[in-house]
Design a protein around this motif. Structure first.
Motif, PDB file in Angstrom:
ATOM      1  N   PHE A 232       4.749   1.120  -2.845  1.00  0.00           N
ATOM      2  CA  PHE A 232       3.538   0.361  -3.146  1.00  0.00           C
ATOM      3  C   PHE A 232       2.771   0.032  -1.864  1.00  0.00           C
ATOM      4  O   PHE A 232       1.537   0.143  -1.819  1.00  0.00           O
ATOM      5  N   ASP A 233       3.482  -0.386  -0.834  1.00  0.00           N
ATOM      6  CA  ASP A 233       2.810  -0.655   0.445  1.00  0.00           C
ATOM      7  C   ASP A 233       2.228   0.627   1.031  1.00  0.00           C
ATOM      8  O   ASP A 233       1.112   0.625   1.580  1.00  0.00           O
ATOM      9  N   GLN A 234       2.962   1.722   0.910  1.00  0.00           N
ATOM     10  CA  GLN A 234       2.460   3.006   1.407  1.00  0.00           C
ATOM     11  C   GLN A 234       1.180   3.401   0.663  1.00  0.00           C
ATOM     12  O   GLN A 234       0.208   3.858   1.273  1.00  0.00           O
ATOM     13  N   ALA A 235       1.191   3.208  -0.644  1.00  0.00           N
ATOM     14  CA  ALA A 235       0.029   3.599  -1.446  1.00  0.00           C
ATOM     15  C   ALA A 235      -1.185   2.745  -1.120  1.00  0.00           C
ATOM     16  O   ALA A 235      -2.314   3.246  -1.071  1.00  0.00           O
ATOM     17  N   ARG A 236      -0.957   1.464  -0.898  1.00  0.00           N
ATOM     18  CA  ARG A 236      -2.098   0.589  -0.608  1.00  0.00           C
ATOM     19  C   ARG A 236      -2.783   1.011   0.691  1.00  0.00           C
ATOM     20  O   ARG A 236      -4.005   0.878   0.837  1.00  0.00           O
ATOM     21  N   GLU A 237      -2.002   1.521   1.622  1.00  0.00           N
ATOM     22  CA  GLU A 237      -2.574   1.993   2.879  1.00  0.00           C
ATOM     23  C   GLU A 237      -3.186   3.381   2.741  1.00  0.00           C
ATOM     24  O   GLU A 237      -4.337   3.612   3.152  1.00  0.00           O
ATOM     25  N   ARG A 238      -2.474   4.315   2.128  1.00  0.00           N
ATOM     26  CA  ARG A 238      -2.922   5.710   2.081  1.00  0.00           C
ATOM     27  C   ARG A 238      -4.061   5.933   1.103  1.00  0.00           C
ATOM     28  O   ARG A 238      -4.853   6.868   1.261  1.00  0.00           O
ATOM     29  N   LEU A 239      -4.147   5.097   0.060  1.00  0.00           N
ATOM     30  CA  LEU A 239      -5.175   5.287  -0.971  1.00  0.00           C
ATOM     31  C   LEU A 239      -6.218   4.171  -0.939  1.00  0.00           C
ATOM     32  O   LEU A 239      -6.896   3.915  -1.936  1.00  0.00           O
ATOM     33  N   ALA A 240      -6.364   3.529   0.197  1.00  0.00           N
ATOM     34  CA  ALA A 240      -7.247   2.355   0.299  1.00  0.00           C
ATOM     35  C   ALA A 240      -8.670   2.663  -0.154  1.00  0.00           C
ATOM     36  O   ALA A 240      -9.325   1.824  -0.796  1.00  0.00           O
ATOM     37  N   ASN A 241      -9.162   3.860   0.111  1.00  0.00           N
ATOM     38  CA  ASN A 241     -10.542   4.192  -0.246  1.00  0.00           C
ATOM     39  C   ASN A 241     -10.730   4.412  -1.745  1.00  0.00           C
ATOM     40  O   ASN A 241     -11.866   4.392  -2.231  1.00  0.00           O
ATOM     41  N   GLN A 242      -9.645   4.653  -2.461  1.00  0.00           N
ATOM     42  CA  GLN A 242      -9.753   4.895  -3.906  1.00  0.00           C
ATOM     43  C   GLN A 242      -9.449   3.649  -4.747  1.00  0.00           C
ATOM     44  O   GLN A 242      -9.731   3.618  -5.940  1.00  0.00           O
TER      45      GLN A 242
END
Length: 349
Positions: A232-242
């Motif tokens: 979840f933390d990884q996704a919040r960083e990697r997909l921040a623009n979406q």
């Protein structure tokens, strides 16, 4: 009719079910619930907790006892024998034999035995899906074969399979046009933030699509806990623009975000009905679910992927880039209370 409803682990879906059963059936209801925490203690200790805190309520006469499968009904009847003379119905939202255990968890033997004793003590046993029923019975057979004694349980278990009812947790009807502004590129996750919901496959597919340059938006909602899987933390960083929403939402905002989505995804390893997906589909969102667990009996093939991360990625890519590949919104009237109220009333009469 005086009726007692017992819910020993009152999670969100259990609470919703209890409230709606009492609202849609004709009885003088008394309801006892316990908070959904300290699972091991809760499933084994609920008779003691209620006996010490709710002795007066449990001492009253009842015509019907409706209990969830988390309730140690056999022990409770031992403590209050008059409850055994009421009609006893046990409702299985889930069963412990089909719950995926993490590496950190010890085997849930006592929880499985509570499920078994509850089924033995009941006059009527009800499951929310056929998958729940069959995984309980098949899992119980395997579990009992591992025990020191060769128990003759097969005949009883098969009789239970034949006699048990399958009644889903119905969802409430909503107006067909309520707040719908479905955006085809908006994907929603609305599940618990726990390992058994398999967020790794969900976000892994989105990472791949994002790297390919496929356009989408993402709303990540659902129940959050103090400890969540690292993805979840990884996704919040990697997909921040979406990302257009992140974390639990107030009820009105949650439903508004659901109604704005185009696709709702489940990648779970553990599901017995899936109210979160149903409520999204009810609002015109396209459900995309794995071809396992309860989903084949609830969703036609057009809404299922093969259960692999690659299968999810391929289906999402097609739905996001080729609109003609998307199925039509799913009809959901068969999941709503008007379709099931008569059967619930017949069960509890």
């Amino acid at each position: 009719m005086r009726a007692l409803l017992l819910s020993a682990y009152s999670a969100v879906s259990h609470r919703f079910w209890a409230e709606q059963v009492m609202a849609h059936t004709e009885a003088e209801w008394t309801c006892l619930t316990l908070p959904p925490r300290h699972f091991r203690w809760r499933i084994r200790g609920n008779p003691l907790t209620w006996a010490l805190k709710e002795h007066h309520t449990l001492s009253q006469p009842y015509d019907l006892v409706l209990a969830t499968s988390m309730v140690d009904l056999a022990t409770l009847i031992g403590l209050y024998p008059h409850l055994g003379r009421a009609k006893k119905v046990v409702y299985f939202h889930e069963n412990q034999f089909a719950y995926p255990e993490s590496d950190e968890q010890a085997p849930q033997g006592e929880a499985k035995m509570v499920n078994l004793y509850a089924a033995l003590a009941a006059d009527e046993v009800v499951f929310n899906t056929a998958y729940n029923r069959d995984s309980f019975i098949d899992g119980a057979r395997i579990f009992l074969k591992r025990m020191p004694e060769n128990l003759p349980a097969a005949k009883w278990l098969e009789a239970l399979r034949q006699n048990a009812r399958v009644l889903p947790v119905p969802i409430l009807p909503i107006a067909s046009d309520v707040g719908r502004q479905n955006m085809p590129q908006r994907i929603v996750w609305n599940h618990r933030w726990e390992y058994d919901k398999n967020p790794d496959d969900f976000f892994g597919a989105l990472f791949a699509l994002s790297e390919e340059g496929v356009a989408f938006e993402l709303a990540v909602m659902g129940q959050q806990f103090r400890q969540t899987p690292p993805v979840f933390d990884q996704a919040r960083e990697r997909l921040a623009n979406q990302i257009v929403a992140w974390g639990p939402q107030p009820e009105a905002q949650y439903h508004a975000l659901l109604a704005s989505a185009g696709i709702v995804v489940s990648t779970t390893w553990h599901e017995f009905q899936g109210l979160a997906i149903m409520e999204a589909a009810q609002r015109g969102v396209l459900p995309l679910v794995p071809d396992r667990l309860c989903f084949p009996e609830l969703y036609p093939g057009a809404y299922r992927f093969d259960g692999t991360r690659k299968g999810l990625t391929d289906t999402l890519r097609a739905w996001l880039t080729a609109p003609s590949s998307r199925p039509a919104p799913l009809a959901t009237a068969q999941w709503e209370w008007p379709a099931w109220q008569g059967e619930y009333r017949a069960l509890l009469s």
